[in-house]
Design a protein around this motif. Sequence first.
Motif, PDB file in Angstrom:
ATOM      1  N   ILE A 123       0.833  -1.206   0.000  1.00  0.00           N
ATOM      2  CA  ILE A 123       0.000   0.000   0.000  1.00  0.00           C
ATOM      3  C   ILE A 123       0.865   1.252   0.000  1.00  0.00           C
ATOM      4  CG2 ILE A 123      -2.114  -0.932   1.020  1.00  0.00           C
ATOM      5  CD1 ILE A 123      -1.026  -0.113   3.752  1.00  0.00           C
ATOM      6  N   SER A 124       2.138   1.126  -0.390  1.00  0.00           N
ATOM      7  CA  SER A 124       3.044   2.283  -0.355  1.00  0.00           C
ATOM      8  C   SER A 124       2.516   3.444  -1.177  1.00  0.00           C
ATOM      9  CB  SER A 124       4.424   1.883  -0.890  1.00  0.00           C
ATOM     10  OG  SER A 124       4.956   0.858  -0.096  1.00  0.00           O
ATOM     11  N   HIS A 125       1.869   3.133  -2.293  1.00  0.00           N
ATOM     12  CA  HIS A 125       1.414   4.207  -3.179  1.00  0.00           C
ATOM     13  C   HIS A 125       0.202   4.942  -2.618  1.00  0.00           C
ATOM     14  CE1 HIS A 125      -0.876   0.630  -3.969  1.00  0.00           C
ATOM     15  NE2 HIS A 125      -1.772   1.318  -4.644  1.00  0.00           N
ATOM     16  N   LEU A 126      -0.362   4.460  -1.526  1.00  0.00           N
ATOM     17  CA  LEU A 126      -1.592   5.057  -0.999  1.00  0.00           C
ATOM     18  C   LEU A 126      -1.349   5.955   0.204  1.00  0.00           C
ATOM     19  CD1 LEU A 126      -3.839   1.874  -1.065  1.00  0.00           C
ATOM     20  CD2 LEU A 126      -3.827   3.744  -2.698  1.00  0.00           C
ATOM     21  N   LEU A 127      -0.080   6.080   0.619  1.00  0.00           N
ATOM     22  CA  LEU A 127       0.192   6.709   1.913  1.00  0.00           C
ATOM     23  C   LEU A 127      -0.379   8.112   2.040  1.00  0.00           C
ATOM     24  CD1 LEU A 127       3.767   5.431   2.756  1.00  0.00           C
ATOM     25  CD2 LEU A 127       1.609   4.851   3.844  1.00  0.00           C
ATOM     26  N   ARG A 128      -0.493   8.835   0.906  1.00  0.00           N
ATOM     27  CA  ARG A 128      -0.971  10.207   1.029  1.00  0.00           C
ATOM     28  C   ARG A 128      -2.482  10.331   0.832  1.00  0.00           C
ATOM     29  NH1 ARG A 128       3.465  13.826  -1.855  1.00  0.00           N
ATOM     30  NH2 ARG A 128       3.629  11.863  -2.923  1.00  0.00           N
ATOM     31  N   ALA A 129      -3.142   9.218   0.519  1.00  0.00           N
ATOM     32  CA  ALA A 129      -4.587   9.277   0.267  1.00  0.00           C
ATOM     33  C   ALA A 129      -5.354   9.346   1.583  1.00  0.00           C
ATOM     34  CB  ALA A 129      -5.012   8.052  -0.521  1.00  0.00           C
ATOM     35  N   ARG A 130      -6.609   9.738   1.477  1.00  0.00           N
ATOM     36  CA  ARG A 130      -7.507   9.673   2.636  1.00  0.00           C
ATOM     37  C   ARG A 130      -8.274   8.357   2.573  1.00  0.00           C
ATOM     38  NH1 ARG A 130      -7.511  14.156   6.239  1.00  0.00           N
ATOM     39  NH2 ARG A 130      -6.240  15.652   5.134  1.00  0.00           N
ATOM     40  N   PRO A 131      -8.588   7.789   3.725  1.00  0.00           N
ATOM     41  CA  PRO A 131      -9.275   6.488   3.723  1.00  0.00           C
ATOM     42  C   PRO A 131     -10.549   6.472   2.884  1.00  0.00           C
ATOM     43  CG  PRO A 131      -8.604   7.056   5.937  1.00  0.00           C
ATOM     44  CD  PRO A 131      -8.282   8.254   5.077  1.00  0.00           C
ATOM     45  N   SER A 132     -11.275   7.590   2.872  1.00  0.00           N
ATOM     46  CA  SER A 132     -12.566   7.586   2.171  1.00  0.00           C
ATOM     47  C   SER A 132     -12.400   7.360   0.671  1.00  0.00           C
ATOM     48  CB  SER A 132     -13.292   8.903   2.413  1.00  0.00           C
ATOM     49  OG  SER A 132     -12.456   9.972   2.047  1.00  0.00           O
ATOM     50  N   ALA A 133     -11.177   7.593   0.161  1.00  0.00           N
ATOM     51  CA  ALA A 133     -10.967   7.458  -1.285  1.00  0.00           C
ATOM     52  C   ALA A 133     -10.560   6.036  -1.670  1.00  0.00           C
ATOM     53  CB  ALA A 133      -9.902   8.451  -1.731  1.00  0.00           C
ATOM     54  N   LEU A 134     -10.521   5.126  -0.693  1.00  0.00           N
ATOM     55  CA  LEU A 134      -9.944   3.812  -0.980  1.00  0.00           C
ATOM     56  C   LEU A 134     -11.002   2.728  -1.157  1.00  0.00           C
ATOM     57  CD1 LEU A 134      -7.101   3.873   1.654  1.00  0.00           C
ATOM     58  CD2 LEU A 134      -7.016   4.603  -0.715  1.00  0.00           C
ATOM     59  N   SER A 135     -10.573   1.650  -1.790  1.00  0.00           N
ATOM     60  CA  SER A 135     -11.456   0.496  -1.937  1.00  0.00           C
ATOM     61  C   SER A 135     -11.467  -0.306  -0.640  1.00  0.00           C
ATOM     62  CB  SER A 135     -10.945  -0.379  -3.066  1.00  0.00           C
ATOM     63  OG  SER A 135      -9.736  -0.974  -2.675  1.00  0.00           O
ATOM     64  N   GLY A 136     -12.451  -1.187  -0.514  1.00  0.00           N
ATOM     65  CA  GLY A 136     -12.568  -1.988   0.697  1.00  0.00           C
ATOM     66  C   GLY A 136     -11.311  -2.799   0.998  1.00  0.00           C
ATOM     67  N   GLY A 137     -10.734  -3.384  -0.038  1.00  0.00           N
ATOM     68  CA  GLY A 137      -9.545  -4.202   0.161  1.00  0.00           C
ATOM     69  C   GLY A 137      -8.379  -3.380   0.685  1.00  0.00           C
ATOM     70  N   ASP A 138      -8.225  -2.165   0.133  1.00  0.00           N
ATOM     71  CA  ASP A 138      -7.127  -1.302   0.580  1.00  0.00           C
ATOM     72  C   ASP A 138      -7.348  -0.847   2.015  1.00  0.00           C
ATOM     73  OD1 ASP A 138      -5.689  -1.511  -1.720  1.00  0.00           O
ATOM     74  OD2 ASP A 138      -6.636   0.225  -2.675  1.00  0.00           O
ATOM     75  N   MET A 139      -8.609  -0.499   2.342  1.00  0.00           N
ATOM     76  CA  MET A 139      -8.902  -0.073   3.709  1.00  0.00           C
ATOM     77  C   MET A 139      -8.552  -1.184   4.684  1.00  0.00           C
ATOM     78  SD  MET A 139     -12.299   2.129   3.941  1.00  0.00           S
ATOM     79  CE  MET A 139     -13.363   2.235   2.572  1.00  0.00           C
ATOM     80  N   GLN A 140      -8.884  -2.397   4.262  1.00  0.00           N
ATOM     81  CA  GLN A 140      -8.634  -3.531   5.127  1.00  0.00           C
ATOM     82  C   GLN A 140      -7.137  -3.728   5.334  1.00  0.00           C
ATOM     83  OE1 GLN A 140      -7.605  -6.847   4.466  1.00  0.00           O
ATOM     84  NE2 GLN A 140      -8.288  -7.637   6.426  1.00  0.00           N
ATOM     85  N   ARG A 141      -6.363  -3.552   4.262  1.00  0.00           N
ATOM     86  CA  ARG A 141      -4.905  -3.677   4.391  1.00  0.00           C
ATOM     87  C   ARG A 141      -4.365  -2.626   5.349  1.00  0.00           C
ATOM     88  NH1 ARG A 141      -5.376  -4.635  -1.150  1.00  0.00           N
ATOM     89  NH2 ARG A 141      -4.776  -6.751  -1.710  1.00  0.00           N
ATOM     90  N   ILE A 142      -4.912  -1.408   5.252  1.00  0.00           N
ATOM     91  CA  ILE A 142      -4.428  -0.339   6.127  1.00  0.00           C
ATOM     92  C   ILE A 142      -4.793  -0.638   7.577  1.00  0.00           C
ATOM     93  CG2 ILE A 142      -4.692   2.107   6.674  1.00  0.00           C
ATOM     94  CD1 ILE A 142      -5.229   2.265   3.492  1.00  0.00           C
ATOM     95  N   ALA A 143      -6.007  -1.139   7.772  1.00  0.00           N
ATOM     96  CA  ALA A 143      -6.427  -1.478   9.139  1.00  0.00           C
ATOM     97  C   ALA A 143      -5.479  -2.522   9.729  1.00  0.00           C
ATOM     98  CB  ALA A 143      -7.854  -1.997   9.133  1.00  0.00           C
ATOM     99  N   ILE A 144      -5.080  -3.490   8.919  1.00  0.00           N
ATOM    100  CA  ILE A 144      -4.153  -4.509   9.407  1.00  0.00           C
ATOM    101  C   ILE A 144      -2.772  -3.902   9.615  1.00  0.00           C
ATOM    102  CG2 ILE A 144      -2.956  -6.630   8.758  1.00  0.00           C
ATOM    103  CD1 ILE A 144      -5.581  -7.560   7.523  1.00  0.00           C
ATOM    104  N   GLY A 145      -2.386  -3.032   8.691  1.00  0.00           N
ATOM    105  CA  GLY A 145      -1.098  -2.342   8.829  1.00  0.00           C
ATOM    106  C   GLY A 145      -1.042  -1.560  10.125  1.00  0.00           C
TER     107      GLY A 145
END
Lengths: 404, 318
Positions: A123-145
């Motif tokens: 998820i390195s490419h997402l570090l500057r995004a806001r959670p609301s802009a992400l897909s469910g799978g990405d949100m889940q990865r961040i939650a685990i991260g």
Amino acid sequence: MAEIELRHIDKHFGVVHVIKDVSLTVKDREFVVFLGPSGCGKTTTLRAIAGLEEIDSGDILLDGKPIQNLRAADRDIAFVFQNYALYPHFTVYQNLAFPLEAVRTPRAEVEQVVRSVAKSLGISHLLRARPSALSGGDMQRIAIGRALVRRPKALLLDEPIGSLDAKLREQMRVELKRLHYENGSTSIYVTHDQVEAMSLADRIVVMNEGVLQQVGTPTEVYLYPANLFVAQFIGSPVMNVAPTVVREVDGAAEVALDGLKFGMPADLIGMLNLKAARSDLSLGIRPEGVEVSLAERPGYRPVEAHLIQPYGGFDIVDLKSGDRTLRARTVSGFVPRPGTPVFARIDPAQAHFFDNQTGASLGIRLERFQEKMPEFSGSKALPNKGLDHFGVSAETPGEAGQGA
Amino acid sequence: MAVVSSSGQRLGNRVAIAAVVVITIIFLLPIYWIGSTAFKPRNLATTAPPTIVFQPEISPFVKLFTKRVQLKPNEKIDVANAPWWEQMIFAGGERISRTGKGEIQLSGYPDRFINSLIVAITSTVLAVGMGTITAYGFSRFKVKGEADLLFFILSTRMLPPIVVAIPMFLMYRAAGLNDSHLGLIILYTAFNVSFAVWLMKGFIDEIPREYEEAALVDGYTRLEAFRKIVLPEAATGIAATAVFCFITAWNEYAFALILTNKKAQTAPPFIPSQIGSGLPDWTVIAAGTFLFLLPVAIFTFLLRNHLLRGMSFGAIRK
Ligand SMILES: Nc1ncnc2c1ncn2[C@@H]1O[C@H](COP(=O)(O)OP(=O)(O)OP(=O)(O)O)[C@@H](O)[C@H]1O
Ligand SMILES: [Mg+2]
């Protein structure tokens, strides 16, 4: 290093008794899955371990030290929420850094840890995004991260992939398994999806109405369900269960399901006598334990194929005899069409006997029938004999059961 | 599903837009009236029909802020050396009154305006702050008799406030709170806090508990979680609540009239009080009213994004 131990946990919500005398030890680096129907108390148990819910009585120990009176912040346990709970007003980077800032980690170290965790989760490419802009799978990865950054003693996950679509769930399951393999943190994972539980768990804890029903490896729980609840909760399609009567006929045992009678090895009688249980029993048999033949054969009873559900790799065929339906699993296309008369028998090795009063399994384990069929010439010459005459291939039942 | 707009729908839209324009004009008319009068020469303020086209002046504002005296019949004035804004006053047959040391004497308006700001801002901060904390408690913890307490809080708003004006006056006199900033601040805070609790509870209920719980397991205390997670998440609600509280406190007239007379008097009772002295100069009153409108307009404008989100809160949040 972390071992979680629950000792006689009880918890009420008002008058509702949600956790009933739960005791369990989760070993260091173990991945334990709580499996149970909705409302059985899985989340409450997990929240109690995390310190988000107080317990009425009992002890929660982490590495032998009681933690039930510590604040959540002091338990050093991470929690992944079902709805992710990513802070919407933070960027992904800030979300990941948040737990580290709680313990005043130096900036440079925060940056380094966040980047390495992000990299391992892709998820390195997402570090500057806001959670609301992400897909469910990405949100889940961040939650685990976010749960992983501070290397907690234990990781608790409450249906973390429950709200993803089927395909993504499968992908995330593999990823979770890899993460656990790489990090080895002691994990408790809650789900009501048995496939998820089977594929992820070192050990499965089956819960119902606040009571632990069975604790065991996926294979144990599948092959040797401790009671009717576990037997019917695990496995898809669900296990055939029906009240039965066991009789002795011509020196062998016979089980009767209404009018349908199946032969069983003579050992069964002795085993039942040993358990002092002959009456008020139920017989449980998974669909793959029902063997189907197109031709009449000794020990096979005539039945009629009813509904056929093709699953791709195999078919699930409803066999009817009077009002009784027996679900069988066959290789695909084995029974050509509904209404076909076929013959069926029960594999004793896959038969389960339950006491109707308590629901508990009697723990009877029988041998497979010794195949000695002289009347079928040439059957020995075919290594794959089962496929020609039976709906059931010779694979082990445990593996077969997880294909669904 | 694609929406194809038919000609009927388009006509409907036009009618709706026309209606909105008409309604807007009707609502803006008084404000235009005040605004235009505030810039009119005195002799044009009361013409009938009203003067629409005129040369705007700022003399009403100069008069608003200063004390003036009538020029005596043969008083000598140094028109050439007077500042430009005083020259406008001379034209009306007046001059600005000065102290013996030559300092300009200000009218009562600036002080009242500042009083209004002090009272409204302080009471808004207090009401919103206390309301937010109270609402958080009600929202997140098991409070014994929660429903009764919330009803009690709401019930303080059920009586028309003016009913208690006389008892309040007597109590304030006994407590020495008459004509004090503190007195008005306490009153407006008490009045607004119940409203703030209810409004904020709605907003905080909408913030998933898991946000704070995530912060708690991540090593933060309840207070830190409140500050770092709940407050930013509730910003929209706080802004909306603050605007409402500010407007209420800023516009309050009756109690300000009864409980204050000079030192702590706010603008609302002061502005009409000017009418009483001689022939009213409507341009000055309009100027005072116009300035008085500005803070609420600016405050609302600054928070407009939060407010819009706040108004449609339930609608866009899942
Ligand atoms: N805060 C609460 N107050 C009262 N009852 C609660 C509370 N939280 C949970 N319960 C009740 O406790 C029982 C167990 O809830 P819990 O959330 O632990 O179930 P679960 O196994 O996680 O179910 P699910 O699979 O639906 O998430 C349910 O009957 C639920 O209604
Ligand atoms: Mg749950």
